[in-house]
Enzyme design. Structure first.
Site, PDB file in Angstrom:
ATOM      1  N   SER A 165       0.818  -1.216   0.000  1.00 54.63           N
ATOM      2  CA  SER A 165       0.000   0.000   0.000  1.00 54.63           C
ATOM      3  C   SER A 165       0.847   1.259   0.000  1.00 54.63           C
ATOM      4  CB  SER A 165      -0.875   0.001   1.260  1.00 54.63           C
ATOM      5  OG  SER A 165      -1.461   1.265   1.468  1.00 54.63           O
ATOM      6  N   TYR A 211      -1.726  -0.011  10.214  1.00 58.60           N
ATOM      7  CA  TYR A 211      -2.055  -0.600   8.911  1.00 58.60           C
ATOM      8  C   TYR A 211      -0.862  -0.452   7.962  1.00 58.60           C
ATOM      9  CZ  TYR A 211      -3.674  -0.783   4.129  1.00 58.60           C
ATOM     10  OH  TYR A 211      -3.778  -1.071   2.796  1.00 58.60           O
ATOM     11  N   LYS A 242       1.914  -3.367   6.417  1.00 57.86           N
ATOM     12  CA  LYS A 242       2.211  -3.552   4.985  1.00 57.86           C
ATOM     13  C   LYS A 242       3.721  -3.452   4.731  1.00 57.86           C
ATOM     14  CE  LYS A 242      -1.788  -4.439   3.253  1.00 57.86           C
ATOM     15  NZ  LYS A 242      -2.049  -5.741   2.589  1.00 57.86           N
TER      16      LYS A 242
HETATM   17  C1  WQD Z   1      -8.775  10.324   0.397  1.00 60.95           C
HETATM   18  C2  WQD Z   1      -8.873  11.845   0.524  1.00 60.95           C
HETATM   19  C3  WQD Z   1      -9.225  12.546   2.788  1.00 60.95           C
HETATM   20  C4  WQD Z   1     -13.314  10.844   3.060  1.00 60.95           C
HETATM   21  C5  WQD Z   1      -6.366   5.226   1.793  1.00 60.95           C
HETATM   22  C6  WQD Z   1      -6.080   4.098   2.749  1.00 60.95           C
HETATM   23  C7  WQD Z   1      -5.812   2.877   2.017  1.00 60.95           C
HETATM   24  C8  WQD Z   1      -4.671   3.042   1.037  1.00 60.95           C
HETATM   25  C9  WQD Z   1      -4.493   4.484   0.576  1.00 60.95           C
HETATM   26  C10 WQD Z   1      -4.634   0.906  -0.037  1.00 60.95           C
HETATM   27  C11 WQD Z   1      -8.125  12.381   1.749  1.00 60.95           C
HETATM   28  C12 WQD Z   1     -10.435  12.922   1.917  1.00 60.95           C
HETATM   29  C13 WQD Z   1     -12.041  11.203   2.650  1.00 60.95           C
HETATM   30  C14 WQD Z   1     -14.305  11.847   3.267  1.00 60.95           C
HETATM   31  C15 WQD Z   1     -12.708  13.522   2.631  1.00 60.95           C
HETATM   32  N1  WQD Z   1      -4.935   2.220  -0.115  1.00 60.95           N
HETATM   33  N2  WQD Z   1     -11.750  12.527   2.437  1.00 60.95           N
HETATM   34  N3  WQD Z   1     -13.957  13.146   3.039  1.00 60.95           N
HETATM   35  O1  WQD Z   1      -6.635   8.459   3.408  1.00 60.95           O
HETATM   36  O2  WQD Z   1      -5.711   8.589   1.022  1.00 60.95           O
HETATM   37  O3  WQD Z   1      -5.778   6.424   2.295  1.00 60.95           O
HETATM   38  O4  WQD Z   1      -5.818   4.996   0.510  1.00 60.95           O
HETATM   39  O5  WQD Z   1      -4.056   0.350   0.846  1.00 60.95           O
HETATM   40  O6  WQD Z   1      -7.021   2.527   1.374  1.00 60.95           O
HETATM   41  O7  WQD Z   1      -4.947   4.349   3.500  1.00 60.95           O
HETATM   42  O8  WQD Z   1      -7.916   7.524   1.428  1.00 60.95           O
HETATM   43  O9  WQD Z   1     -10.280   7.733   0.734  1.00 60.95           O
HETATM   44  O10 WQD Z   1      -9.713   7.899   3.196  1.00 60.95           O
HETATM   45  O11 WQD Z   1      -9.111   9.769   1.669  1.00 60.95           O
HETATM   46  O12 WQD Z   1     -12.418  14.709   2.450  1.00 60.95           O
HETATM   47  O13 WQD Z   1     -15.487  11.577   3.623  1.00 60.95           O
HETATM   48  O14 WQD Z   1     -10.242  12.195   0.715  1.00 60.95           O
HETATM   49  O15 WQD Z   1      -8.931  13.591   3.714  1.00 60.95           O
HETATM   50  O16 WQD Z   1      -7.601  13.669   1.394  1.00 60.95           O
HETATM   51  P1  WQD Z   1      -6.475   7.850   2.059  1.00 60.95           P
HETATM   52  P2  WQD Z   1      -9.343   8.176   1.792  1.00 60.95           P
END
Ligand code: WQD
Length: 332
Positions: free
Chosen positions: A119, A143, A147
């Site tokens: 990841s 998490y 990984k």
């Molecule tokens: C994406 C962006 C949030 C929800 C994930 C996980 C994991 C990994 C990498 C595989 C961020 C913003 C989110 C919401 C928002 N992949 N957001 N409102 O945090 O990049 O990490 O992807 O292992 O799946 O670690 O993904 O989808 O939570 O957030 O503004 O309701 O969307 O702040 O900028 P993230 P995410």
């Protein structure tokens, strides 16, 4: 080729299974169905095993022998970063312990080809917005740590057992290759936003004061079909290497588009896909959220010949059109 896929009943795994079955490979899925859905797996054999449970290594070895497995794809893991902070032992048990059982079974049965689901979370909060595989790995939650430890274990298995492995660092996976294979759990931006819009609620924006063009978080969204195809490219590369009698190694690749998209850009695509002119509610940042995390995908293109081909619109529209269970209380 006979491929065993752990976690194959999950959102990403089911896409890999379907592509392999469609091209004529024999596929065995090992899954405990704790979050997977067996109805997605037509054409594959399902074996139920809790990989972190007692006797998992032996049961997995039997499945490998019974089905003449030559390659393993290990996806089974827990992936909720926030949950991992409150249950680190559970995440190490399931994510590292489960991988240890897989590696043991491969060693016991002579399977020498392994694709490991890693990841972008291993990068934590990168110092630069665009990361290649040489960027420092400084995970910020259990998490991401599980990984990274998994990548180390895969590397050690190459040395100890001659298992030739490729670890794929997924960036932000989204979309659906088929309407029945949508991501059923609202745990990431696009699925959370769809769940809220379908319930007539405004999606939340976690922070609008980042140092990014529109102030909201930037991520590298990659279509689940592109990601699934990256696994087939990895499997085929490992098969070719074994045929050429190449020494076992442990390669690591970013799997992303190389393009960033902000939260507001993604939500605007969702307005277009849904036809709903919804408002958003801007709230505080999530603790630990980096401003931008975007892949440099040059290595996987160079070494495996894989590139993402699908667009953010493809991801958002296919996610919107995918069949979903009734809207749930959003977990966000
Ligand atoms: C994406 C962006 C949030 C929800 C994930 C996980 C994991 C990994 C990498 C595989 C961020 C913003 C989110 C919401 C928002 N992949 N957001 N409102 O945090 O990049 O990490 O992807 O292992 O799946 O670690 O993904 O989808 O939570 O957030 O503004 O309701 O969307 O702040 O900028 P993230 P995410």
């Amino acid at each position: 080729m006979s491929v065993l896929i752990t976690g194959g009943a999950g959102y990403i795994g089911a896409h890999i299974v379907r592509l392999l079955v469609d091209r004529g490979d024999r596929v065995v899925v090992v899954d405990d169905l704790s979050s997977g859905d067996a109805s997605r797996l037509s054409g594959a054999t399902l074996v139920r095993i809790d990989l972190a449970g007692d006797g998992a290594r032996e049961r997995l070895g039997s499945a490998i022998r019974d089905h003449g497995v030559t390659s393993v794809v290990h996806l089974a893991a827990r992936k909720n970063a926030a949950e991992s902070v409150t249950d680190p032992a559970g995440y190490y048990r399931d994510n590292v312990g489960g991988l240890a059982a897989v590696i043991g079974a491969c060693a016991d049965t002579g399977v020498r080809r392994l694709v490991f689901s890693s990841s972008a979370a291993v990068y934590g909060t990168p110092a630069v917005p665009r990361v290649d595989e040489a960027a420092p790995t400084q995970p910020i939650n259990p998490y991401g740590e599980s990984k990274l430890v998994g990548e180390w274990l895969v590397r050690d298995a190459a040395t100890a057992h001659g298992i030739d492995a490729i670890s794929l660092r997924y960036f932000n996976v989204a979309g659906a290759g088929w309407p029945d294979l949508g991501d059923p759990f609202p745990l990431n931006l696009i699925t959370i936003a769809i769940d809220r819009v379908r319930r007539g609620l405004a999606p939340s924006v976690f922070g609008a004061d980042f140092d990014t063009p529109d102030g909201t978080g930037v991520r590298d969204y990659v279509h689940v079909m592109d990601l699934a195809e990256a696994h087939l490219a990895a499997l085929d590369a490992l098969a070719s290497r074994q045929q050429a009698d190449s020494p076992a190694g442990a390669q690591v690749f970013n799997v992303g588009t190389g393009e960033g998209a902000s939260v507001l850009e993604v939500l605007d695509r969702l307005r277009a896909a849904s036809g709903i002119r919804f408002e958003v509610q801007v709230g505080p940042r999530r603790p630990g959220d980096p401003a931008a995390v975007v892949a440099d995908p040059a290595m996987i293109a160079q070494q495996l010949g894989w590139r993402a081909t699908r667009t953010l619109d493809d991801m958002v529209s296919s996610a919107w059109q995918a069949e979903r269970p009734e809207p749930t209380a959003s977990l966000a």
